[in-house]
Design a protein around this motif. Structure first.
Motif, PDB file in Angstrom:
ATOM      1  N   ARG A 277      71.445   1.774  73.399  1.00 44.75           N
ATOM      2  CA  ARG A 277      70.580   3.168  72.873  1.00 44.75           C
ATOM      3  C   ARG A 277      69.037   1.856  73.621  1.00 44.75           C
ATOM      4  O   ARG A 277      68.278   2.069  74.553  1.00 44.75           O
ATOM      5  CB  ARG A 277      70.621   2.704  72.245  1.00 44.75           C
ATOM      6  N   SER A 278      69.537   0.458  72.994  1.00 48.39           N
ATOM      7  CA  SER A 278      67.905  -0.631  72.736  1.00 48.39           C
ATOM      8  C   SER A 278      67.711  -0.306  74.784  1.00 48.39           C
ATOM      9  O   SER A 278      66.750  -0.959  75.774  1.00 48.39           O
ATOM     10  CB  SER A 278      68.361  -1.895  72.464  1.00 48.39           C
ATOM     11  N   VAL A 279      68.802  -1.322  74.863  1.00 43.84           N
ATOM     12  CA  VAL A 279      69.173  -1.780  76.745  1.00 43.84           C
ATOM     13  C   VAL A 279      68.912  -0.595  77.410  1.00 43.84           C
ATOM     14  O   VAL A 279      67.919  -0.931  78.340  1.00 43.84           O
ATOM     15  CB  VAL A 279      70.333  -2.357  76.444  1.00 43.84           C
ATOM     16  N   LYS A 424      72.671  10.090  73.345  1.00 45.53           N
ATOM     17  CA  LYS A 424      73.356  11.508  72.938  1.00 45.53           C
ATOM     18  C   LYS A 424      74.658  10.692  73.036  1.00 45.53           C
ATOM     19  O   LYS A 424      75.208  10.081  72.370  1.00 45.53           O
ATOM     20  CB  LYS A 424      73.885  11.633  75.000  1.00 45.53           C
ATOM     21  N   PHE A 425      74.972  11.985  72.619  1.00 46.68           N
ATOM     22  CA  PHE A 425      76.518  11.692  71.408  1.00 46.68           C
ATOM     23  C   PHE A 425      77.773  10.897  72.453  1.00 46.68           C
ATOM     24  O   PHE A 425      78.236  10.569  72.129  1.00 46.68           O
ATOM     25  CB  PHE A 425      76.852  13.430  70.523  1.00 46.68           C
ATOM     26  N   VAL A 426      77.453  11.805  73.430  1.00 48.37           N
ATOM     27  CA  VAL A 426      78.673  11.588  74.886  1.00 48.37           C
ATOM     28  C   VAL A 426      78.417   9.639  74.939  1.00 48.37           C
ATOM     29  O   VAL A 426      79.618   9.034  74.860  1.00 48.37           O
ATOM     30  CB  VAL A 426      78.701  12.039  75.841  1.00 48.37           C
ATOM     31  N   ASP A 427      77.000   9.393  74.447  1.00 43.92           N
ATOM     32  CA  ASP A 427      76.984   7.983  75.018  1.00 43.92           C
ATOM     33  C   ASP A 427      77.971   7.416  73.335  1.00 43.92           C
ATOM     34  O   ASP A 427      78.317   5.759  73.917  1.00 43.92           O
ATOM     35  CB  ASP A 427      75.621   7.324  75.242  1.00 43.92           C
ATOM     36  N   SER A 449      81.194  12.890  65.280  1.00 42.81           N
ATOM     37  CA  SER A 449      80.174  14.716  65.342  1.00 42.81           C
ATOM     38  C   SER A 449      79.086  14.259  65.843  1.00 42.81           C
ATOM     39  O   SER A 449      78.725  13.595  65.379  1.00 42.81           O
ATOM     40  CB  SER A 449      80.686  15.504  64.690  1.00 42.81           C
ATOM     41  N   GLU A 450      78.472  14.826  66.327  1.00 44.66           N
ATOM     42  CA  GLU A 450      76.968  15.144  66.569  1.00 44.66           C
ATOM     43  C   GLU A 450      76.383  15.475  65.057  1.00 44.66           C
ATOM     44  O   GLU A 450      75.647  14.985  65.279  1.00 44.66           O
ATOM     45  CB  GLU A 450      76.768  16.367  67.390  1.00 44.66           C
ATOM     46  N   HIS A 451      76.787  16.277  63.946  1.00 44.83           N
ATOM     47  CA  HIS A 451      76.268  15.692  63.152  1.00 44.83           C
ATOM     48  C   HIS A 451      75.795  15.056  62.242  1.00 44.83           C
ATOM     49  O   HIS A 451      74.937  14.663  61.399  1.00 44.83           O
ATOM     50  CB  HIS A 451      77.168  17.182  62.087  1.00 44.83           C
ATOM     51  N   GLU A 452      77.435  14.494  62.418  1.00 41.44           N
ATOM     52  CA  GLU A 452      77.719  12.438  61.426  1.00 41.44           C
ATOM     53  C   GLU A 452      76.627  11.726  62.089  1.00 41.44           C
ATOM     54  O   GLU A 452      75.829  11.248  61.921  1.00 41.44           O
ATOM     55  CB  GLU A 452      78.994  12.641  61.965  1.00 41.44           C
ATOM     56  N   LEU A 453      76.389  11.930  63.913  1.00 41.44           N
ATOM     57  CA  LEU A 453      75.283  11.407  64.524  1.00 41.44           C
ATOM     58  C   LEU A 453      73.363  11.856  63.883  1.00 41.44           C
ATOM     59  O   LEU A 453      73.180  10.534  63.486  1.00 41.44           O
ATOM     60  CB  LEU A 453      75.536  11.336  65.702  1.00 41.44           C
ATOM     61  N   THR A 454      73.240  12.479  63.534  1.00 42.54           N
ATOM     62  CA  THR A 454      71.997  12.521  63.754  1.00 42.54           C
ATOM     63  C   THR A 454      71.793  13.054  61.141  1.00 42.54           C
ATOM     64  O   THR A 454      70.898  13.533  61.767  1.00 42.54           O
ATOM     65  CB  THR A 454      71.360  14.235  63.659  1.00 42.54           C
ATOM     66  N   ASN A 455      73.119  13.090  60.356  1.00 44.68           N
ATOM     67  CA  ASN A 455      72.864  13.729  59.496  1.00 44.68           C
ATOM     68  C   ASN A 455      72.476  11.673  58.474  1.00 44.68           C
ATOM     69  O   ASN A 455      73.509  10.686  58.332  1.00 44.68           O
ATOM     70  CB  ASN A 455      74.381  13.386  58.453  1.00 44.68           C
ATOM     71  N   LYS A 456      71.232  11.771  58.514  1.00 38.76           N
ATOM     72  CA  LYS A 456      70.791  10.207  58.295  1.00 38.76           C
ATOM     73  C   LYS A 456      71.877  10.308  56.561  1.00 38.76           C
ATOM     74  O   LYS A 456      71.294   8.923  56.631  1.00 38.76           O
ATOM     75  CB  LYS A 456      69.154  10.666  57.871  1.00 38.76           C
TER      76      LYS A 456
END
Length: 468
Positions: A277-279, A424-427, A449-456
């Motif tokens: 993501r940083s790159v 992005k979740f796909v990335d 899932s996107e929920h697990e990704l954004t759920n801190k």
């Protein structure tokens, strides 16, 4: 000066011609002009001798300085530390743990000219690390030239060649000490010109804090002998070598050195998702290129993890099995910077100075909060003009550093996981597919899932699987 001498001689010639023509007034001017010419000649001769004298004394003084530090020149006896990592893994932040320590000698990316990709200049990379570990900078210029001939020469690589070292302005102790030596030379030359013999050692040179523009006005390129003397007289030397590529190369450096028992490697790792993501945010890469970068990154990380595992299994007495290797996670540093600083300094058996802990307190706090505190201080009528100016400088530095992608001042606890909100979740899934082994071995948990990704509240790390 020569032009003035020619002018004076022309005036004398005109006066002599006038005298021959019988002009009495001009005859009276001749002695004065001859005297003027004589004074010019004496002035030039005196200044030439003075310049030669000062040059000789300057050379003599520098020779004395090197001789007085010869006890360890080109053969570092103290600790040598390599920070080994990948691009965008937090190595700049970790490097500041040492850069802020005035007793150490730290270099930011001395392998820069050899290129980021690891398919070329490998022999020269190893040779460069060997010379750096010995504090021997005599060969660096030629190594940089050879590397630049092979790889694409960028502006920063050209600067490495111009200075005989990379990024001297990002190495605080080097900048201050080198300029202090130059300043001491300047002051001592005045004393030497009066016939006094002045000798001094590096530890006796007063520290002179530089402005941004005056950092290396005293000498360019930097003199290898002085670099070596400053390096070898430091308590420890630290090099950030994200372009070393393979831990096996560092182990070969370790085995070739006479002071191998004092060579340490800090292996900094980070969640591959955060790295990619940083790159992606700092480079204008296409999706296809990002996939290739991801594959190369995790292939390299896996190769180094497997190498460490094999070395520990074999117990062959190398760098890793000799307990000169420490793996640290960037997320641990971001969450508990002071605790990790203490752990790292304890691993190196070095005292952690207050100047480093004070810097960590500022560098890892939300910059907005720090700026508010400083703004309140500026409102006070009790502070002096000097204190006010110092606070304003600090506020400017915080603003610049916090806005830079390569800065080292930010809320580290938040910054470590910022990728969850930006990626992005796909990335994320693409990275998890390419880096499954690395993530599993380093204790990074995948999301499905996107929920697990954004759920801190959903944990992304399993510290129970941490191992060397």
């Amino acid at each position: 000066m020569i032009r003035s001498l020619h002018l004076a001689a022309a005036c004398v010639c005109r006066a002599l011609r006038s005298a021959r023509e019988g002009n009495v007034l001009d005859r009276l001017k001749v002695p004065g002009l001859l005297l003027l010419l004589l004074l010019f000649v004496l002035y030039i001769e005196t200044n030439t001798k003075s310049a030669k004298f000062e040059t000789a004394k300057k050379f003599q003084l520098r020779t004395h300085f090197v001789e007085d530090n010869q006890h360890s020149l080109y053969d570092k006896k103290g600790k040598v530390v390599f920070i080994f990592s990948n691009q965008r893994s937090g190595s700049t932040f970790l490097g500041e743990f040492f850069n802020k320590n005035p007793g150490l000698f730290y270099l930011y990316e001395p392998l820069y000219p050899f290129g980021f990709f690891c398919d070329g200049s490998n022999t020269r990379r190893v040779r460069a690390m060997e010379t750096l570990a010995k504090c021997d900078f005599r060969e660096m210029a030629s190594l940089y030239r050879d590397a630049a001939d092979i790889d694409h020469v960028e502006v920063d690589a050209k600067r490495c060649r111009a200075h005989n070292i990379c990024y001297p302005n990002k190495s605080d102790a080097l900048t201050y000490k080198y300029s202090s030596v130059c300043e001491a030379f300047r002051r001592s030359e005045l004393t030497l010109s009066q016939g006094k013999d002045v000798r001094f050692r590096l530890e006796d040179v007063p520290r002179k804090k530089l402005t941004k523009t005056s950092a290396f006005n005293c000498s360019s390129p930097l003199e290898p002998a002085l670099l070596s003397a400053i390096c070898s007289s430091s308590t420890a030397v630290v090099y950030k070598v994200i372009r070393a590529c393979d831990l096996s190369k560092l182990n070969s450096v370790y085995e070739k050195l006479n002071n191998a028992s004092e060579v340490f490697v800090i292996h900094l790792v980070r969640d591959p998702r955060a790295i990619i993501r940083s790159v992606a945010s700092s480079e204008s890469f296409s999706s296809l290129v990002i996939k290739k970068v991801t594959k190369k990154l995790c292939s390299r990380m896996q190769r180094n993890i497997e190498y460490v595992d094999q070395q520990l299994k074999d117990q062959g007495g190398g760098m890793i099995s000799s307990r000169r290797y420490l793996r640290v996670h960037y997320e641990d540093i971001a969450e508990e910077p002071l605790e990790l600083a203490e752990r790292i300094y304890r691993f190196l058996d070095l005292p952690l100075p207050k100047v480093v802990t004070d810097w960590l307190e500022v560098a890892t706090t939300d910059p907005k909060l720090t700026m508010r505190v400083y703004a309140e201080k500026l409102m006070s009528e009790s502070i002096s003009n000097e204190e006010r100016l110092e606070i304003q400088k600090k506020m400017h530095a915080i603003k610049v550093q916090s806005q830079s992608a390569y800065g080292t001042i930010r809320d580290s606890r938040t910054a470590a996981y910022m990728w969850r909100e930006k990626m992005k979740f796909v990335d994320v899934m693409n990275v998890q597919t390419s880096c499954a082994y690395v993530m599993r071995r380093l204790g990074y948990k995948p999301v499905f899932s996107e929920h697990e990704l954004t759920n801190k509240s959903y944990p992304l790390r399993d510290k129970s699987v941490y191992s060397k």
